[in-house]
Design an enzyme around this catalytic site. Structure first.
Site, PDB file in Angstrom:
ATOM      1  N   ASN A   1      38.878 -19.703  46.335  1.00  0.00           N
ATOM      2  CA  ASN A   1      37.742 -19.153  46.189  1.00  0.00           C
ATOM      3  C   ASN A   1      38.028 -17.407  45.744  1.00  0.00           C
ATOM      4  OD1 ASN A   1      35.910 -21.118  46.365  1.00  0.00           O
ATOM      5  ND2 ASN A   1      36.071 -20.727  48.722  1.00  0.00           N
TER       6      ASN A   1
ATOM      7  N   HIS B   1      44.169   3.375  30.928  1.00  0.00           N
ATOM      8  CA  HIS B   1      44.637   2.631  30.072  1.00  0.00           C
ATOM      9  C   HIS B   1      44.826   1.277  30.521  1.00  0.00           C
ATOM     10  CE1 HIS B   1      47.408   6.245  28.450  1.00  0.00           C
ATOM     11  NE2 HIS B   1      46.113   6.241  27.976  1.00  0.00           N
ATOM     12  N   GLU B   2      43.766   0.320  30.378  1.00  0.00           N
ATOM     13  CA  GLU B   2      43.681  -1.172  30.621  1.00  0.00           C
ATOM     14  C   GLU B   2      44.420  -1.523  29.455  1.00  0.00           C
ATOM     15  OE1 GLU B   2      42.908  -3.151  33.273  1.00  0.00           O
ATOM     16  OE2 GLU B   2      44.167  -4.288  31.803  1.00  0.00           O
TER      17      GLU B   2
ATOM     18  N   HIS C   1      47.890  -0.424  38.025  1.00  0.00           N
ATOM     19  CA  HIS C   1      47.155  -1.604  38.701  1.00  0.00           C
ATOM     20  C   HIS C   1      47.505  -2.935  38.105  1.00  0.00           C
ATOM     21  CE1 HIS C   1      43.470   0.025  41.098  1.00  0.00           C
ATOM     22  NE2 HIS C   1      44.420   1.030  40.906  1.00  0.00           N
ATOM     23  N   GLU C   2      47.816  -4.056  38.849  1.00  0.00           N
ATOM     24  CA  GLU C   2      48.361  -5.206  38.360  1.00  0.00           C
ATOM     25  C   GLU C   2      49.846  -5.175  37.924  1.00  0.00           C
ATOM     26  OE1 GLU C   2      44.317  -4.734  38.443  1.00  0.00           O
ATOM     27  OE2 GLU C   2      45.298  -4.361  36.498  1.00  0.00           O
TER      28      GLU C   2
ATOM     29  N   GLU D   1      48.316  -0.085  42.258  1.00  0.00           N
ATOM     30  CA  GLU D   1      47.548  -0.997  43.361  1.00  0.00           C
ATOM     31  C   GLU D   1      48.406  -2.273  43.864  1.00  0.00           C
ATOM     32  OE1 GLU D   1      43.304  -3.460  42.430  1.00  0.00           O
ATOM     33  OE2 GLU D   1      44.888  -3.697  41.187  1.00  0.00           O
TER      34      GLU D   1
ATOM     35  N   GLU E   1      38.146  -3.492  45.654  1.00  0.00           N
ATOM     36  CA  GLU E   1      37.106  -3.909  44.673  1.00  0.00           C
ATOM     37  C   GLU E   1      36.784  -5.700  44.667  1.00  0.00           C
ATOM     38  OE1 GLU E   1      39.837  -3.544  40.865  1.00  0.00           O
ATOM     39  OE2 GLU E   1      40.988  -5.301  41.357  1.00  0.00           O
TER      40      GLU E   1
HETATM   41  C1  NOJ Z   1      41.475  -4.049  37.572  1.00  0.00           C
HETATM   42  C2  NOJ Z   1      41.637  -3.065  38.154  1.00  0.00           C
HETATM   43  O1  NOJ Z   1      42.307  -3.164  39.719  1.00  0.00           O
HETATM   44  C3  NOJ Z   1      40.091  -2.145  38.332  1.00  0.00           C
HETATM   45  O2  NOJ Z   1      40.353  -1.235  39.094  1.00  0.00           O
HETATM   46  C4  NOJ Z   1      39.648  -1.893  37.162  1.00  0.00           C
HETATM   47  O3  NOJ Z   1      38.516  -1.386  37.108  1.00  0.00           O
HETATM   48  C5  NOJ Z   1      39.602  -3.097  36.061  1.00  0.00           C
HETATM   49  N1  NOJ Z   1      41.226  -4.020  36.218  1.00  0.00           N
HETATM   50  C6  NOJ Z   1      39.394  -2.843  34.623  1.00  0.00           C
HETATM   51  O4  NOJ Z   1      40.566  -2.040  34.147  1.00  0.00           O
HETATM   52 CA    CA Z   2      43.091  -5.166  40.368  1.00  0.00          CA
END
Ligand code: NOJ
Ligand code: CA
Length: 699
Positions: A188, A409-410, A478-479, A497, A503
């Site tokens: 889940n 930067h995503e 992150h990721e 992260e 989150e």
């Molecule tokens: C995942 C990240 O952990 C989070 O902090 C972020 O807000 C979202 N991706 C969007 O980029």
């Molecule tokens: Ca994340």
């Protein structure tokens, strides 16, 4: 100061008999030997008890070379190292790196090739790495499999994550080795399990406890130009073996001699505080490659972030439906866009009023209408703002208030696209004076078929840190794959992260109360985590009466996390309006330091509780954070860490008498006292709760 003593140099013509090395404390012993087939093996003892039974070492190469047997050794060297270094940012201002090292040169007669193994024995564990020296018969080569075994002695309790090569964002599962199976995975949690490679692949770091109370942790350090190491488990035999993350065509690593592998580590102690406080992973990394580090600064920040996670606003400006259906091709604003100039100014005002360093803004750039799902290779260009976000006005305003903006930067996993745009993206940051970027790798990787944890991606994260360093910029990824101490080498890699952050509590089953008692024993061993603590409005029903999600915490525990979850980059993650309702508790977030002179772990049990005291790097102030799992707890903290003879004003922030994470999470009390190093304080932690204390000397 570095002290190296060569304590033994053995030059033998024949295969060596067992070679033994001890930790400086003599509590840990590692034996290296060859089997009759010339298989290199090691075993480890702690206070005389076997901890790792005879375990094999070596590799299978793609060209058919079998680097697991047929070896003999001619040279063994033992060194004795005692060194101290000063991290740019850290849990303590000076770190001692003390170990005994054994270097074994191994020759394989049948192939005429050479493979070396280097062991380091610290007081709190052992590490080994392979070295491929320069040699005539080995130049470029491909690793098909690494055969590093960890044969354990019993059915230890573990805190494990499934071997997903794309994510560590799972809650920890607590099982015995014999009970680990994918049936136990919580489906889940919102993460796809497609890339789990086999039934018994689990992740490292793997934290364990034996039935007789010995804590063990298997991890790795200095993962550079190499994939992440997951672990294969044979459950009933308690055997683990390295499982390197493959690339898109199944190869593990492309290397050229001379080169080295990352370190494989086994931490061992009968006191859990030795593991959580260990600097072994950092010590095993190369010293800083950045000479002028004056621009690397710790930061406390707020941001346009949680409001998207709780659904109050959106990253996208127009909404995916609007964007696709607009007849005139123009984006039609939804009216819920978070990253507007006005809203950003509101956060800047808040940051300036309460003494924060920075403001993060997510959703400022074009692309969020269809960023998710990996259909498109070039979703973002990292330079084009939405029409309602005035880059210049925002940055001028921030400057006028003494606030630094944090770039976002995503990449949405489209790494090739990010690398194509990186120089332009960094130029924009420099033009406006952004000192740091939060990057993100949500979704599957493009180039397709690559995993987040493969060699190519490890190189990508490290390459971005290097390129950012050349431009005097800091990174918080992150990721990405979980850090293995590379922040020692590139201290501008200020946080990551790479685990399940706060989150998840906003929109999923969330993180159980024990989660934050495990992360310091696992994820944080490799470097700081951007966990994003500080949520004061704990139940999501505050935003939408239909929502049942909540943060699995009390408010006081959110304060404690600033101390227990070390990071020189700490977010006050909640909305300004939520902090303004609790300014008395918010005072702790304002006061707490983020860079430390010293840290003392006072109480620790993975999965149950953690208490740590830390001294600010730049003042005489001390801070304590204490957290518990789902069980309420009383804790008596001896204040002997304070400077003797000094008086301190102690402000204790703790759970209210009737507080509990589920039914009454926002109840807290604040007690002010005068204390000295001779005193003790009694803390009452509610179920899922915590306590935080600040100590300021009274002149
Ligand atoms: C995942 C990240 O952990 C989070 O902090 C972020 O807000 C979202 N991706 C969007 O980029
Ligand atoms: Ca994340």
């Amino acid at each position: 100061m570095k002290r190296i003593t060569i304590i033994g140099l053995l030059l033998l013509g024949l295969q060596l008999a067992a070679q033994s090395v001890q930790s400086p404390s003599k509590e840990i012993t590692l034996n290296f030997s060859f089997s009759t087939k010339g298989e290199p093996t090691y075993e480890v003892f702690y206070k005389g008890k076997p901890i790792v039974k005879k375990s094999k070492l070596g590799f299978k190469l793609k060209d058919g070379t079998d680097f697991t047997s047929g070896f003999s050794s001619t040279t063994n060297t033992i060194y004795n190292i005692d060194d101290t270094w000063n991290p740019v940012l850290g849990e303590q201002s000076s770190i001692r790196n003390r170990y005994n090292e054994l270097e074994v040169e191994m020759n394989q007669e049948s192939s005429g090739k050479q493979l070396n193994v280097i062991f380091r024995i610290f007081n709190e564990g052992i590490a080994f790495r392979y070295a491929f020296p320069k040699q005539a018969k080995l130049d470029y080569f491909i690793i098909s499999d690494e055969v590093s075994e960890f044969n354990l002695t019993g059915d230890h309790k573990t805190f494990w994550l499934p071997g997903d090569f794309d994510s560590q964002e799972y809650p920890y599962m607590e099982n015995k080795l014999s009970e680990i199976s994918t049936d136990k995975i919580d489906l889940n949690n919102g993460i796809g399990l497609k890339s789990i490679a086999g039934k018994y692949v689990i992740q490292s770091p793997l934290m364990m406890k034996s039935a007789d109370g010995i804590y063990l942790n298997i991890f790795e350090a200095a993962v550079v130009n190499y994939p992440v190491m997951h672990l294969d488990l044979v459950p009933n035999e308690f055997k683990l073996k390295s499982h390197l993350v493959p690339n898109a065509i199944g190869d593990k690593a492309y290397l050229q001699a001379p080169c080295v592998s990352p370190w494989r580590t086994v931490m061992i102690s009968d006191d859990a505080r030795d593991i959580v406080g260990s600097k072994m992973i950092l010590n095993l990394n190369e010293p800083s490659k950045i000479t002028d580090t004056s621009w690397i600064k710790p930061m406390k920040y707020v941001g346009i972030w949680w409001e998207m996670h709780v659904g109050k606003s959106t990253w996208d400006y127009a909404g995916s439906q609007n964007a696709q259906n607009a007849a005139d091709g123009q984006l039609k604003p939804t009216g819920k866009h978070g990253a507007t100039t006005e809203n950003t100014k509101r956060y800047i005002d808040f940051a300036a009023k309460y003494g924060f360093d920075g403001v993060l803004v997510e959703g400022w750039n074009v692309g969020w209408e269809d960023w998710f799902g990996n259909w498109k290779e070039n979703v973002f260009d990292f330079t084009t703002p939405y029409p309602d976000f005035d880059l210049k006005a925002v940055n001028d305003y921030a400057k006028s208030k003494g606030i630094k903006m944090i770039m976002h930067h995503e990449t949405s996993g489209s790494v090739a696209n990010y690398e194509r745009h990186l120089d332009r993206a960094m130029d924009l940051m420099k033009k406006y004076g952004y000192p740091a970027v939060k990057s993100g790798y949500v979704g599957r990787i493009i180039p397709r078929g690559e995993f987040h944890d493969g060699q190519t991606m490890v190189n990508h994260y490290n390459y971005v840190a290097q390129r950012m360093a050349e431009n005097k910029l800091m990174v918080n990824s992150h990721e990405s794959s979980r850090p293995t101490g590379y922040s020692r080498t590139y201290p501008n890699y200020i946080a990551a992260e790479a685990a399940r952050g706060n989150e998840f509590n906003a929109w999923s089953v969330g993180n159980p109360p024990m989660h934050e008692t495990i992360l310091p024993f696992t994820r944080l061993l490799g470097g700081p985590m951007d966990y994003t603590p500080g949520i004061f409005e704990i139940k999501m029903s505050a935003y939408d009466a239909k929502k049942t999600e909540q943060v699995h915490t009390t408010l006081a525990k959110q304060l404690a996390l600033y101390v227990t979850m070390y990071s020189p980059l700490q977010m006050a993650a909640d909305l300004p309006e939520n902090y303004e309702k609790h300014l008395d508790a918010f005072q702790f977030i304002k006061d707490v330091a983020v860079d430390w002179q010293d840290s003392k772990y006072l109480e620790a049990e993975p999965g149950d509780y953690l208490t740590v005291a830390r001294k600010d790097k730049h003042s005489e102030n001390w801070f304590v954070g204490a957290i518990t799992d789902e069980n309420a707890r009383k804790s008596k903290i001896n204040l002997s860490f304070l400077t003797p003879g000094k008086k301190y004003k102690a402000i204790i922030y703790q759970d209210g008498k009737t507080a509990d994470w589920k039914n009454n999470p926002m109840s807290y009390e604040i007690i002010t006292k005068t204390v000295t190093s001779k005193d003790a304080v009694q803390l009452n932690l509610a179920a899922g709760g915590g306590a935080a204390i600040s100590f300021q000397p009274i002149n």
